[in-house]
Design a protein around this motif. Structure first.
Motif, short mmCIF file in Angstrom:
data_model
loop_
_atom_site.label_atom_id
_atom_site.label_comp_id
_atom_site.label_asym_id
_atom_site.label_seq_id
_atom_site.Cartn_x
_atom_site.Cartn_y
_atom_site.Cartn_z
N GLU A 51 60.86 42.45 33.61
CA GLU A 51 60.37 43.45 34.30
C GLU A 51 58.64 43.28 33.88
O GLU A 51 57.87 43.91 34.45
CB GLU A 51 60.90 44.65 33.70
N LYS A 52 58.45 42.45 32.55
CA LYS A 52 57.05 42.83 32.40
C LYS A 52 56.37 41.22 32.37
O LYS A 52 57.06 40.35 32.01
CB LYS A 52 56.73 43.46 30.91
N GLU A 53 55.03 41.12 32.25
CA GLU A 53 54.24 39.77 32.42
C GLU A 53 53.53 40.11 30.76
O GLU A 53 53.64 40.97 30.13
CB GLU A 53 53.25 39.68 33.48
N SER A 54 52.66 39.07 30.76
CA SER A 54 51.88 39.06 29.46
C SER A 54 50.48 40.21 29.61
O SER A 54 50.59 40.86 30.86
CB SER A 54 51.13 37.72 28.99
N PHE A 55 50.06 40.67 28.56
CA PHE A 55 49.11 41.94 28.46
C PHE A 55 47.90 41.43 29.53
O PHE A 55 47.55 40.34 29.57
CB PHE A 55 48.32 42.02 27.20
N ASP A 56 47.79 42.56 30.62
CA ASP A 56 46.83 42.46 31.52
C ASP A 56 45.94 43.58 31.24
O ASP A 56 46.33 44.87 31.58
CB ASP A 56 47.40 42.78 32.84
N PRO A 57 44.43 43.28 31.01
CA PRO A 57 43.66 44.48 30.66
C PRO A 57 43.45 45.08 32.08
O PRO A 57 42.87 46.59 31.99
CB PRO A 57 42.33 43.85 30.31
N ASN A 58 43.63 44.89 33.16
CA ASN A 58 43.60 45.67 34.30
C ASN A 58 44.89 46.42 34.71
O ASN A 58 44.62 47.32 35.52
CB ASN A 58 43.17 44.74 35.62
N LYS A 59 45.84 46.41 33.93
CA LYS A 59 46.78 47.33 34.05
C LYS A 59 46.88 48.64 33.07
O LYS A 59 46.20 48.57 32.09
CB LYS A 59 48.19 46.70 33.76
N SER A 60 47.63 49.65 33.44
CA SER A 60 47.67 50.86 32.73
C SER A 60 48.39 50.45 31.53
O SER A 60 49.36 49.50 31.37
CB SER A 60 48.41 52.11 33.45
N TRP A 61 48.27 51.47 30.64
CA TRP A 61 49.05 51.53 29.25
C TRP A 61 50.52 51.63 29.75
O TRP A 61 51.36 51.13 28.76
CB TRP A 61 48.35 52.52 28.18
N LEU A 62 50.89 52.28 30.53
CA LEU A 62 52.43 52.54 31.04
C LEU A 62 52.84 51.03 31.33
O LEU A 62 53.94 50.53 31.07
CB LEU A 62 52.63 53.41 31.94
N GLN A 63 52.20 50.49 32.25
CA GLN A 63 52.66 49.04 32.51
C GLN A 63 52.53 48.14 31.59
O GLN A 63 53.48 47.39 31.48
CB GLN A 63 51.49 48.65 33.88
N ASN A 64 51.62 48.07 30.54
CA ASN A 64 51.61 47.15 29.53
C ASN A 64 52.35 47.29 28.40
O ASN A 64 52.85 46.44 27.57
CB ASN A 64 49.96 47.22 29.11
N SER A 65 52.89 48.59 28.27
CA SER A 65 53.19 48.89 26.83
C SER A 65 54.57 49.64 26.89
O SER A 65 55.21 49.69 25.75
CB SER A 65 52.43 49.95 25.96
N LEU A 66 55.23 50.00 27.90
CA LEU A 66 56.27 50.78 28.02
C LEU A 66 57.47 50.21 28.82
O LEU A 66 57.25 49.66 29.83
CB LEU A 66 56.27 52.14 28.60
N LEU A 67 58.67 50.32 28.27
CA LEU A 67 59.95 49.95 29.20
C LEU A 67 60.94 50.81 28.95
O LEU A 67 61.40 50.90 27.59
CB LEU A 67 60.51 48.43 28.78
N VAL A 68 61.21 51.79 29.93
CA VAL A 68 62.04 53.16 29.58
C VAL A 68 63.54 52.56 29.71
O VAL A 68 64.06 51.60 30.49
CB VAL A 68 61.69 54.13 30.42
N ASN A 69 64.64 53.43 28.96
CA ASN A 69 65.62 53.22 29.15
C ASN A 69 66.45 51.98 28.74
O ASN A 69 67.12 51.41 29.50
CB ASN A 69 66.27 53.88 30.64
N ILE A 70 65.75 51.65 27.89
CA ILE A 70 66.20 50.14 27.19
C ILE A 70 67.57 50.16 26.75
O ILE A 70 68.13 48.91 27.09
CB ILE A 70 65.27 49.85 25.97
N HIS A 71 68.12 51.06 26.53
CA HIS A 71 69.68 51.14 26.16
C HIS A 71 70.37 50.80 27.24
O HIS A 71 71.64 50.29 27.23
CB HIS A 71 70.09 52.31 25.84
N HIS A 72 70.08 51.07 28.53
CA HIS A 72 70.85 50.31 29.83
C HIS A 72 70.84 48.79 29.55
O HIS A 72 71.61 48.40 30.45
CB HIS A 72 70.12 51.02 31.15
N GLN A 73 69.97 48.23 29.26
CA GLN A 73 69.63 46.76 29.16
C GLN A 73 70.05 46.03 28.08
O GLN A 73 70.18 44.76 28.22
CB GLN A 73 68.35 46.52 29.77
N ALA A 74 70.10 46.64 26.76
CA ALA A 74 70.54 46.07 25.63
C ALA A 74 71.50 46.63 25.00
O ALA A 74 71.37 47.65 24.36
CB ALA A 74 69.37 45.99 24.65
N ALA A 75 72.70 45.97 24.76
CA ALA A 75 73.98 46.44 24.23
C ALA A 75 73.77 46.95 22.77
O ALA A 75 74.20 47.88 22.25
CB ALA A 75 75.21 45.63 24.40
#
Length: 259
Positions: A51-75
């Motif tokens: 879902e994410k790419e490398s850090f992009d200074p033009n993106k928001s902190w939400l886009q760069n730093s957060l991935l929600v509900n990770i328990h749905h994707q990682a056992a």
């Protein structure tokens, strides 16, 4: 999955509970066993890369730093969140009835030099009763060089700090920053596999990742009283899986099946 093979289970000592009530935080060393840390790192990075790419200074902190509900994707995260040692620790701090309130990755990858100012986690999702517990599990060694957390011991005793935001700020999901005395702050340096627990009113911040070669990857899990409500949302019950005890809300009971 055999959780005892991956995680170190123990109860909090009386000294730790006294320290938590006084200072508002605890560091739990080596809560992940080496195999558990390795599996969690692998699963989290696979999810992040989808879902994410490398850090992009033009993106928001939400886009760069957060991935929600990770328990749905990682056992491994799911087992750790719902059945791991943090559940009992949360129960010792909050009380007998506990639900999971938030699961997300909070990454500050190399190149992300953006600081995150002083705030309370309950400022971003005010829950009542006011005893929710934030837990941060380090997937990397985290120190001043790569953007570790800073907090002010005892600041949780100030209670909920009200910060006014206009409608534009709310819509843009701007940061909820409060004033604090930097001279009182201490760094929360941890080794990979350690966990930091702190009160929902704890004042904390993080600096940017100034390392050119090291990431700062953290698993953020929040626990709350099973009957906690969202003050900002007409006092509706916060939905989350019941992990210990019971609840008076049928919605939370039904949510238990949502893995």
């Amino acid at each position: 999955m055999e959780t005892a093979r991956l995680f170190n289970f123990r109860k909090l000592t009386e000294e730790e509970l006294i320290s938590y009530r006084k200072n508002g935080y605890l560091i739990i060393r080596s809560i992940l066993k080496p195999e558990g840390l390795k599996q969690m790192q692998t699963e989290c990075m696979e999810a992040w890369s989808r879902e994410k790419e490398s850090f992009d200074p033009n993106k928001s902190w939400l886009q760069n730093s957060l991935l929600v509900n990770i328990h749905h994707q990682a056992a491994t995260v799911r087992d750790y969140y719902f059945e791991g040692p943090l559940v009992e620790m949360a129960s010792e701090i909050i009380g007998p009835n506990i639900k999971g309130a938030t699961s997300q990755l909070t990454f500050k990858m190399k190149g992300n030099t953006k600081p995150f100012g002083w705030h309370q986690d309950n400022g971003y999702g005010e829950l009542e009763p006011y005893n929710a517990l934030t837990t941060l599990t380090a997937l990397d060694d985290t120190d001043r060089g790569n953007g570790c957390l800073w907090l002010i011991p005892g600041s949780h005793k100030e209670g909920q700090i009200r910060v006014y935001q206009n409608e534009n700020q709310k819509k843009s999901q701007s940061e909820i920053i409060v004033k604090a005395d930097d001279s009182l702050a201490i760094p929360m340096e941890m080794k990979a596999g350690d966990a930091l627990l702190f009160n929902c009113w704890m004042l904390h911040k993080s600096d940017g990742n100034m390392s050119e070669s090291r990431d700062r990857r953290i698993l953020f899990l929040r626990y709350a009283d099973a009957d906690a409500v969202e003050v900002y949302n007409e006092r509706k019950p916060r939905l989350g899986r019941l992990v210990k005890g019971k609840t008076k809300f049928k919605e939370v009971e039904a949510f238990e099946a949502d893995l």
